[in-house]
Scaffold this motif. Structure first.
Motif, PDB file in Angstrom:
ATOM      1  N   ALA A 115       0.770  -0.720  -0.222  1.00  0.00           N
ATOM      2  CA  ALA A 115       0.173  -0.053   0.038  1.00  0.00           C
ATOM      3  C   ALA A 115       0.547   1.182   0.125  1.00  0.00           C
ATOM      4  O   ALA A 115       0.514   2.061  -0.271  1.00  0.00           O
ATOM      5  N   ASP A 126       1.801   0.774  -6.680  1.00  0.00           N
ATOM      6  CA  ASP A 126       0.859   1.125  -5.136  1.00  0.00           C
ATOM      7  C   ASP A 126       0.034  -0.119  -5.161  1.00  0.00           C
ATOM      8  O   ASP A 126      -1.027   0.265  -6.169  1.00  0.00           O
ATOM      9  N   ASP A 149      -3.049   0.148  -3.531  1.00  0.00           N
ATOM     10  CA  ASP A 149      -4.512   0.552  -2.883  1.00  0.00           C
ATOM     11  C   ASP A 149      -4.611   1.788  -4.227  1.00  0.00           C
ATOM     12  O   ASP A 149      -5.756   2.041  -4.542  1.00  0.00           O
ATOM     13  N   ASP A 176      -4.020   4.712  -4.353  1.00  0.00           N
ATOM     14  CA  ASP A 176      -4.716   5.808  -4.047  1.00  0.00           C
ATOM     15  C   ASP A 176      -3.839   7.081  -4.204  1.00  0.00           C
ATOM     16  O   ASP A 176      -2.898   7.821  -3.969  1.00  0.00           O
ATOM     17  N   SER A 200     -10.521   1.398  -5.489  1.00  0.00           N
ATOM     18  CA  SER A 200      -9.508   0.801  -4.540  1.00  0.00           C
ATOM     19  C   SER A 200      -8.506  -0.687  -5.369  1.00  0.00           C
ATOM     20  O   SER A 200      -9.689  -1.311  -5.458  1.00  0.00           O
ATOM     21  N   GLY A 201      -7.586  -0.531  -5.557  1.00  0.00           N
ATOM     22  CA  GLY A 201      -6.595  -2.100  -6.751  1.00  0.00           C
ATOM     23  C   GLY A 201      -5.297  -1.661  -6.660  1.00  0.00           C
ATOM     24  O   GLY A 201      -4.706   0.061  -6.562  1.00  0.00           O
ATOM     25  N   PRO A 202      -5.096  -2.089  -6.944  1.00  0.00           N
ATOM     26  CA  PRO A 202      -3.003  -2.665  -7.224  1.00  0.00           C
ATOM     27  C   PRO A 202      -2.469  -1.858  -8.682  1.00  0.00           C
ATOM     28  O   PRO A 202      -3.935  -1.628  -9.570  1.00  0.00           O
TER      29      PRO A 202
END
Length: 176
Positions: A26, A61, A63, A65, A123-125
């Motif tokens: 994250a 990343d 998540d 964000d 949200s997610g890679p």
């Protein structure tokens, strides 16, 4: 040969189930990709006006964000937690006459922002490339100076990435 729709659907589900979702941390992680520069010329006189520098980094990343919208950048309550360096930090490192290096942050690089990289907010890679830009003006008393840069990014949760260092380049600057 035509496959019946239910068999086709099962095959597609089986193939789709083989796709692995990446497992990134994250906290964003960055990797140096490259540095490029180009000279902007005056269209009338053909004189050098500015040296534009583009630093390319790769990132992951967990998540997703990363980035800030234009509206958020104008909201002082949203921006306040970021403090004095935005969501990416660009440290300039200048080679001095004695061969040592001096770090500083230029006033125009003080607070830098990258746009939202996942505007849907889910949200997610994510994984990708970011181009970071800065520039140096030519003037009557500028001389070539050798620079390199250090870069970090941070996500919307204020988690700070590792720091990368670029290769060296020569840009116009003023004698120290």
């Amino acid at each position: 040969m035509k496959l019946p729709i239910p068999i086709y659907a099962l095959i597609m589900l089986a193939v789709g189930g083989c796709v692995e979702i990446p497992d990134y941390d994250a906290t964003p992680e960055i990797f140096y990709n490259g540095i490029d520069q180009f000279t902007e010329l005056n269209a009338t006189t053909n004189e050098k006006v500015r040296e534009n520098v583009i630093i390319t980094i790769d990132f992951t990343d967990g998540d997703g964000d990363l980035g800030v919208s234009t509206e958020e950048r104008s909201d002082s309550a949203f921006i306040k937690p970021y403090g004095d360096w935005g969501n990416y930090e660009l440290v300039t490192v200048r080679k001095l006459a004695d061969g040592t290096w001096q770090e500083f942050i230029l006033s125009e690089d003080k607070v830098k922002w990258m746009p939202l990289l996942k505007p849907n907010g889910k949200s997610g890679p994510i994984k990708g490339k970011i181009d970071l830009n800065t520039s140096y003006l030519y003037g009557n008393s500028t001389v070539p100076v050798t620079l390199k840069f250090k870069v970090r990014i941070r996500d919307r949760a204020l988690r700070v990435s590792n720091q990368i260092e670029t290769d060296t380049i020569s840009v116009p600057g003023y004698p120290l």
